[in-house]
Design a protein around this motif. Structure first.
Motif, short mmCIF file in Angstrom:
data_model
loop_
_atom_site.label_atom_id
_atom_site.label_comp_id
_atom_site.label_asym_id
_atom_site.label_seq_id
_atom_site.Cartn_x
_atom_site.Cartn_y
_atom_site.Cartn_z
N VAL A 41 42.13 46.12 39.55
CA VAL A 41 42.05 46.51 38.18
C VAL A 41 40.90 46.03 37.81
CG1 VAL A 41 44.49 46.37 37.57
CG2 VAL A 41 43.37 44.27 37.69
N ASP A 42 39.80 45.54 38.57
CA ASP A 42 38.27 45.41 38.27
C ASP A 42 38.18 44.16 37.52
OD1 ASP A 42 37.82 47.68 39.73
OD2 ASP A 42 37.76 48.83 37.97
N PHE A 43 39.05 43.09 37.89
CA PHE A 43 38.88 41.75 37.00
C PHE A 43 38.98 40.53 37.94
CE2 PHE A 43 40.12 43.98 33.26
CZ PHE A 43 39.05 43.38 32.04
N ILE A 44 38.36 39.51 37.52
CA ILE A 44 38.49 38.21 38.18
C ILE A 44 39.12 37.17 37.34
CG2 ILE A 44 36.75 38.71 40.15
CD1 ILE A 44 35.08 36.63 38.67
N ARG A 45 39.76 35.96 37.75
CA ARG A 45 40.15 35.04 36.92
C ARG A 45 39.38 33.78 37.36
NH1 ARG A 45 44.80 31.87 37.50
NH2 ARG A 45 45.46 33.38 39.11
N VAL A 46 38.74 33.19 36.36
CA VAL A 46 37.95 32.03 36.69
C VAL A 46 38.45 30.78 35.84
CG1 VAL A 46 35.66 31.29 36.38
CG2 VAL A 46 35.88 33.44 36.95
N THR A 47 38.52 29.84 36.66
CA THR A 47 38.65 28.33 36.12
C THR A 47 37.33 27.74 35.88
OG1 THR A 47 40.90 28.13 37.37
CG2 THR A 47 39.83 26.16 36.50
N GLY A 48 37.27 27.47 34.57
CA GLY A 48 35.91 26.94 34.03
C GLY A 48 35.77 25.37 33.58
N ARG A 86 28.12 37.49 52.93
CA ARG A 86 28.63 36.41 52.03
C ARG A 86 27.82 36.06 50.97
NH1 ARG A 86 28.37 30.49 54.46
NH2 ARG A 86 26.40 31.04 53.64
N ASN A 87 26.47 35.94 51.43
CA ASN A 87 25.46 35.45 50.46
C ASN A 87 25.26 36.49 49.22
OD1 ASN A 87 25.29 33.29 52.11
ND2 ASN A 87 23.32 33.70 52.82
N LYS A 88 25.34 37.73 49.97
CA LYS A 88 25.28 38.98 48.75
C LYS A 88 26.30 39.09 47.99
CE LYS A 88 23.87 43.82 48.51
NZ LYS A 88 23.77 45.20 49.10
N ALA A 89 27.45 38.88 48.35
CA ALA A 89 28.76 38.90 47.67
C ALA A 89 28.55 37.67 46.51
CB ALA A 89 29.94 38.67 48.47
N ILE A 90 28.09 36.57 46.98
CA ILE A 90 27.92 35.41 46.22
C ILE A 90 27.05 35.67 44.75
CG2 ILE A 90 26.85 33.01 45.89
CD1 ILE A 90 28.05 32.66 48.74
N LEU A 91 25.91 36.39 45.35
CA LEU A 91 24.86 36.66 44.31
C LEU A 91 25.37 37.78 43.25
CD1 LEU A 91 22.95 34.87 46.00
CD2 LEU A 91 21.01 36.45 45.63
N GLU A 92 25.98 38.66 44.07
CA GLU A 92 26.39 40.03 43.33
C GLU A 92 27.53 39.41 42.20
OE1 GLU A 92 25.86 43.04 43.15
OE2 GLU A 92 24.93 43.84 45.36
N ILE A 93 28.30 38.54 42.73
CA ILE A 93 29.46 38.19 41.64
C ILE A 93 28.90 37.12 40.65
CG2 ILE A 93 30.39 36.13 42.91
CD1 ILE A 93 33.21 37.55 42.42
N MET A 94 28.00 36.32 41.03
CA MET A 94 27.08 35.49 40.00
C MET A 94 26.65 36.41 38.86
SD MET A 94 26.07 32.50 42.18
CE MET A 94 25.73 31.25 40.66
N TYR A 95 26.06 37.36 39.12
CA TYR A 95 25.13 38.03 38.30
C TYR A 95 26.03 38.93 37.63
CZ TYR A 95 22.22 41.80 36.42
OH TYR A 95 21.77 42.65 35.29
N SER A 96 26.93 39.80 38.23
CA SER A 96 28.00 40.70 37.80
C SER A 96 28.90 40.12 36.64
CB SER A 96 28.82 41.26 38.72
OG SER A 96 29.85 41.96 38.05
N CYS A 97 29.49 39.08 36.95
CA CYS A 97 30.27 38.08 36.09
C CYS A 97 29.82 36.91 35.28
CB CYS A 97 31.43 37.60 37.00
SG CYS A 97 32.13 39.22 37.88
N GLY A 98 28.52 36.45 35.54
CA GLY A 98 28.07 35.20 34.89
C GLY A 98 28.52 33.88 35.30
N LEU A 109 39.46 35.52 31.94
CA LEU A 109 39.26 36.88 32.61
C LEU A 109 38.28 37.48 32.40
CD1 LEU A 109 43.00 38.32 32.16
CD2 LEU A 109 41.90 37.82 34.44
N ILE A 110 37.39 37.88 33.44
CA ILE A 110 36.11 38.48 33.39
C ILE A 110 36.13 40.08 34.35
CG2 ILE A 110 33.44 38.30 33.57
CD1 ILE A 110 34.01 35.31 34.20
N PRO A 111 35.76 41.12 33.61
CA PRO A 111 35.47 42.26 34.40
C PRO A 111 34.52 42.20 35.62
CG PRO A 111 35.13 42.82 32.15
CD PRO A 111 35.26 41.40 32.15
N ILE A 112 34.72 42.71 36.80
CA ILE A 112 33.89 42.68 37.63
C ILE A 112 33.11 44.22 37.88
CG2 ILE A 112 35.65 42.84 39.43
CD1 ILE A 112 33.75 41.43 41.16
N GLY A 113 31.86 44.36 38.18
CA GLY A 113 31.24 45.40 38.15
C GLY A 113 31.23 46.24 39.27
#
Length: 300
Positions: free
Chosen positions: A164-171, A134-146, A178-182
């Motif tokens: 389709v390599d995207f996530i939708r974020v509520t800011g 879980r923690n690795k997924a959190i850090l990966e997505i924070m850095y990959s998607c800002g 929409l942000i691409p995910i690595g």
């Protein structure tokens, strides 16, 4: 009449602008500072009679109280928002804040992690433990998607479009982007969702939240901060690192790599391009260091 307008402004901030309770209260507090000043100087005026000169004198007053430039700028922001509301509601005909100067701020830029340092931090995670995945997924997505820390803890399964390599974020302000995910982050998030999350009993109301704690509820901001702080210490990195450092590093690495500033603005969810432009200054520093290191005639 000020009280009536303040109540209307509060509703406007909450309903029209979708601001958080904290932001709304801060804006109301800014207006109360102004009305306190008017009262203290026997300048009780209707909102429509407030002039640029009144506001300039108010700024001199709060500066005299010892307020920092950043505090003054934040109060000006609240007053601008108030008069923008007054224009919208036809309470005033002209906006006295149009020519109101904001104190120049020195932006203290947070530390940036290199890609190697981020890899070193990730390497400290014990993947034999469920919270490791879980923690690795959190850090990966924070850095990959800002992502902001608030965005990652509120991320929903229904907002992941990994096929389709995207996530939708509520800011901020409930604005979605929409942000691409690595590929690395996508792989780690998929692993967590498939192998770990199904074994975490989620409490009612948290069925759609991606990252859960052991009790089956969402993570807190403090928890994410503590996870990162511990890993940074284990990695032996002496920089001041917070969840925001990963977002900052994401943007810095993009700009240093030649990314279009508008694209970076879109991915970060910045309302104004001027907020994103701090990364151009970082880029200039990066270019200068590159010249110092590699150009034989530089500095001679």
């Amino acid at each position: 009449m000020w009280e009536v307008y303040k109540k209307g402004f509060k509703s406007y901030c909450q309903l029209e602008k979708s601001l958080s309770d904290n932001s709304t209260e801060a804006y109301i507090h800014d207006i109360e500072k102004l009305t306190d000043y008017l009262l203290a100087h026997q300048l009780q005026k209707p909102v429509a009679d407030i002039t640029l000169q009144d506001l300039q004198q108010f700024l001199q007053w709060i500066a005299g109280l010892g307020m920092t430039a950043s505090s003054q700028a934040r109060i000006i922001s609240g007053i601008r928002a108030f008069f923008k509301y007054c224009i919208t509601e036809d309470i005033v005909q002209t906006d006295p804040t149009v020519l109101l100067a904001t104190p120049k701020l020195k932006r203290a830029l947070p530390d940036v992690l290199s890609y190697e340092e981020i890899e070193k931090i990730l390497a400290q995670i014990d993947l034999s433990k469920p919270d490791g995945e879980r923690n690795k997924a959190i850090l990966e997505i924070m850095y990959s998607c800002g992502l902001r820390v608030s965005e990652v803890i509120n991320l929903k399964l229904s907002q992941l479009y990994l096929d389709v390599d995207f996530i939708r974020v509520t800011g901020k302000g409930n604005k979605e982007r929409l942000i691409p995910i690595g590929s690395s982050a996508k792989k780690q998030v998929s692993t967590y969702i498939k192998l770990v999350r199904p074994h975490t009993p989620n409490k009612p109301g948290y069925d759609d939240i991606v990252f859960l704690n052991k009790r089956g509820t969402g993570l807190s901001r403090v928890m994410v901060f503590m996870i990162i702080k511990q890993l940074v210490a284990m990695a032996g990195i002496k920089k001041k690192v917070s969840p925001h450092t990963l977002r900052h590093s994401f943007a810095t690495h993009l700009v240093e790599g030649g990314a279009n500033l508008r694209a970076v603005q879109e991915m970060l969810g910045h309302e104004s391009i001027t907020t994103t432009e701090i990364y151009t200054h970082l880029d200039r520093d990066f270019l200068k260091k590159t010249l110092e290191q590699f150009h034989p005639a530089f500095g001679k």
